[in-house]
Design an enzyme around this catalytic site. Structure first.
Site, short mmCIF file in Angstrom:
data_model
loop_
_atom_site.label_atom_id
_atom_site.label_comp_id
_atom_site.label_asym_id
_atom_site.label_seq_id
_atom_site.Cartn_x
_atom_site.Cartn_y
_atom_site.Cartn_z
N GLN B 124 0.82 -1.20 0.00
CA GLN B 124 0.00 0.00 0.00
C GLN B 124 0.85 1.25 0.00
OE1 GLN B 124 -2.40 0.37 3.51
NE2 GLN B 124 -1.19 -1.13 4.63
N GLY B 125 0.35 2.28 -0.64
CA GLY B 125 1.04 3.56 -0.71
C GLY B 125 0.14 4.66 -0.21
N SER B 127 0.83 6.50 3.33
CA SER B 127 1.59 7.51 4.07
C SER B 127 2.67 8.16 3.21
CB SER B 127 2.27 6.86 5.28
OG SER B 127 1.33 6.41 6.20
N GLU B 242 -9.80 -2.50 6.20
CA GLU B 242 -8.59 -2.75 6.96
C GLU B 242 -8.88 -2.67 8.45
OE1 GLU B 242 -5.37 -0.08 6.19
OE2 GLU B 242 -3.99 -1.23 7.43
N ASN B 368 -4.90 4.84 16.94
CA ASN B 368 -6.04 4.67 17.84
C ASN B 368 -6.57 6.01 18.35
OD1 ASN B 368 -5.62 2.03 17.31
ND2 ASN B 368 -5.52 1.36 19.45
N GLU B 369 -5.73 7.05 18.32
CA GLU B 369 -6.23 8.37 18.69
C GLU B 369 -7.24 8.85 17.65
OE1 GLU B 369 -3.04 7.45 18.86
OE2 GLU B 369 -2.93 7.46 21.05
#
Lengths: 337, 385
Positions: B124-125, B127, B242, B368-369
């Protein structure tokens, strides 16, 4: 595989929720704290009329003949409203126990329960207390592997006031005898194990409802209360606490339904599933109580604001019929030994 | 409410169990390593040959058209048998659902069978150096040219990028656009001219990450997924999967919880007695996730949208995975620090290795934030600001 309640079960839940919103608002619960009975006058008769009180009384005795799975959503609503009535003990636990004991006991008491005319008090291990002894018409009490049925005249009850003012607890002293014995031996052991599981599960269902009520109230408050020029619910520190509270509830709620299913179908995992549900529902309610108080701040700490009604009921039911540590300890024996 | 399995589902379980018990490879070296990778590929090809690679897919693409319940059963059996992490997972679990939903028939036929057969590996691309949690700030760009697009910029933290053949990701195709608008979902050949891949080792030392640099690489129009400019909406469908079910079925965590119980039985005489309750708590975490998932798949079967529930699931599994491994490390005490290569390592060092992997859970697929913000805003309805 279908993990969902039926349309009928949902409709019954909605009907009870609507009725309790009217008949059991926080002011009425607060009022019950001050009364002699700790209950809301007239409400038990209305619950009986709806069929809730006699839900698990067999139809032949005037009830609806439904089972623990049908109880789950109703007890959640009772928890949400912090209902100060002996629904768990008399209706969800004593009624099926009396059916199983059968004979004269069942014939005499089940129709009266369904009609809303009798309250049954339970004295079951590991709970040292008997709730609602002051209102009880019949006592079902455990002595070792035996179950005994006694009248109010045959017991001495000493009040043990609870942190929850609408929950009346007693230490009950009594003498088991041949005459009072309703079950013993292997049969007694099995009935007691099943009864404890029903009681723990019923408490767990109420705890889920209590937790959700505290969360909903806190979310409403966080949307309205403004500080530093904005709703406090916009602050991440508040958001994250409330998200964590929801997380705890949402991962406890299906466990309660799951345990009810395995109890009704008598799966060998029944006690394991009940302990899992009670442990996590207790933890969830205790966490939601803390979060709700923190998000409310000082107003939540005041006695006149009703949050403490749900908090105290949560503390009571978290400790009742085996607290989280008791159930994890039972789980440890079932899973690890 | 009916928590029983049909005869057909039970038969599916029996068949999967028998095959997996006979074929699951033991003690493979790590997936993200030069020696381990080819062995994992070999395993993937074996799974595909027997139609166990993508059980829920259509038969024409190598699947068995398994129901969602059967898929859950397969996952339970796969991890119960000790099956390794899937080398193809970023393709089959993250990209494939998007290709099924948004791809053309031609794209589906070209991409899916090769992906399932592990002939083409995908990374995956998402970030970029300047765009992590704030993905919508991404700046890698796709420039419109005759017959396609030319890419410039950089992607990072591309899992297994050095072992992959293709990359899927978002690129800014409208230079005047901001945030979520003007992004296009592209499928990029990592072997193409103008693409360079640099390995970046992960926390555990394995070669698990890559940085990918684009210097005018060409992507033909046939490799645009969905409409140009619609990339954000399309990609959110992928991150939804995901976070939710597709990557993290309960079977994996329940298998870990049951191994933790076995570990407790081995160390019960020597470990701190308080760990007994922690082991129980870890098992209830896994059980709660399993039961929650049953409710969740029932909603999916009723065609109700999963939506933000996937954020609740992501919080639960990622934090549970850390706790499961923390508890195991405390059980083995002084053995916790031994590397898998140490002669006295417990279970081949899997608990420390697994712990390091678990620690990535609260970070990837939306920290998670961010998930807690999503839950607060979209489920509880708290104000954004």
């Amino acid at each position: 595989m279908r993990f969902a309640f039926s349309e009928e079960q949902r409709l019954f839940q909605e009907a009870l929720a609507g009725m309790l919103a009217e008949q059991c608002p926080p002011e009425a619960v607060a009022e019950a704290w001050n009364g002699d009975s700790g209950r809301i006058p007239g409400l038990w008769a209305k619950l009986a009329e709806m069929g809730v009180v006699g839900l698990s009384v067999p139809e032949a005795h005037g009830g609806l003949g439904l089972d623990q799975l049908d109880w789950v959503l109703l007890l959640q609503e009772a928890g949400r409203a912090a209902l100060p009535e002996p629904l768990l003990e008399t209706s969800a636990v004593a009624a099926p126990l009396l059916s199983e004991l059968g004979g004269e006991l069942a014939n005499e008491w089940l129709p009266r329960i369904a009609a809303g005319e009798a309250v049954v008090a339970l004295g079951l291990d590991p709970a040292p207390w008997v709730a609602d002894a002051h209102e009880a018409d019949l006592f079902l009490l455990q002595a070792g592997d035996e179950i005994h049925a006694l009248s109010p005249q045959e017991v001495r009850a000493t009040a043990q006031p609870s942190v929850d003012g609408a929950r009346r607890l007693f230490r009950v002293e009594w003498e088991p005898s041949e005459r009072t014995r309703a079950a013993a031996g292997e049969g007694g052991r099995e009935l007691l194990a099943l009864t404890l599981d029903r009681a723990a599960l019923g408490a767990a269902a109420q705890l889920v409802g209590l937790a959700r009520a505290m969360l909903d109230r806190s979310v409403d408050y966080a949307k309205k209360r403004e500080q530093f020029g904005q709703a406090i619910g916009a602050f991440q520190a508040v958001k994250h606490q409330l998200s964590d509270a929801l997380l705890q509830i949402e991962f406890a709620r299906p466990l309660v339904a799951h345990a009810a299913y395995t109890l009704v179908h008598d799966w060998y995992t029944r006690s394991r599933d009940v302990s899992t549900a009670k442990a996590r529902a207790s933890d969830a309610a205790l966490q939601c109580a803390k979060t709700a108080l923190q998000c409310h701040g000082a107003i939540g700490y005041s006695f006149e604001y009703p949050l403490h009604l749900w908090m105290k009921r949560s503390w009571s039911l978290a400790a009742a019929h085996g607290d989280a540590a008791w159930h994890r300890s039972r789980l440890a024996k079932l899973l690890l030994d | 409410m009916d928590l029983t399995y049909t005869a057909q589902e039970e038969a599916f379980r029996a068949e999967a169990r028998a095959w997996l018990e006979a074929h699951v490879p033991r003690d493979l070296p790590p997936l993200d390593s030069e020696e381990g990778f080819p062995l994992h590929l070999e395993w993937e090809k074996k799974l595909f040959a027997e139609r166990w690679a993508v059980v829920s897919w259509p038969r024409e693409y190598g699947g068995r058209e398994a129901s969602i319940i059967e898929w859950l059963i397969f996952e339970e059996e796969y991890y119960r048998a000790g099956g390794p992490q899937r080398a193809t997972q970023n393709g089959i679990f993250l990209l494939a659902p998007t290709v099924f939903d948004f791809g053309t028939r031609e794209q589906q036929e070209r991409i899916l069978p090769r992906m399932a057969a592990a002939e083409e590996l995908w990374c995956q691309g998402w970030s970029e150096p300047g765009s992590g949690s704030d993905l919508a700030s991404l700046s890698s760009r796709a420039e419109r040219v005759e017959g396609g697009w030319r890419l410039h910029g950089q992607k990072t933290w591309c899992t297994r990028g050095t072992f992959s053949d293709k990359l899927f990701g978002l690129f800014r195709s409208d230079p005047d656009s901001e945030r979520h608008r003007g992004l296009t979902y592209l499928l990029v050949d990592l072997k193409a001219e103008g693409v360079s891949v640099r390995p970046v080792d992960k926390l555990d030392g394995d070669e698990g990450f890559a940085e990918v640099f684009f210097d005018g690489a060409f992507v033909p129009d046939e490799d645009v997924l969905g409409e140009p400019g619609e990339g954000w909406r399309i990609a959110m469908a992928t991150t939804g999967s995901e976070r939710g079910l597709t990557l993290r079925s309960p079977g994996r965590f329940m298998a870990t919880a049951l191994r933790l119980i076995e570990l407790y039985r081995r160390y019960r005489e020597t470990c701190d007695p308080r760990l007994r309750e922690r082991v129980v708590q870890a098992w209830t975490d896994a059980e709660a996730y399993r039961v929650y998932t049953l409710e969740s798949v029932t909603r999916i079967m009723d065609d109700a949208p999963v939506g933000s529930d996937s954020s609740l699931m992501k919080l639960h599994w990622s934090e549970m995975d850390v706790r499961l491994h923390e508890t195991a490390l405390e059980l083995i005490g002084p053995h916790a620090e031994l590397d898998g290569t140490a002669p006295e390592a417990v279970d081949g060092g899997r608990w420390m290795k697994g712990y390091q992997f678990a620690l990535s859970g609260p970070i990837y697929a939306g920290t998670n934030e961010i998930q807690r913000n999503v839950i607060a805003e979209r489920i509880l309805g708290l104000p954004r600001r």
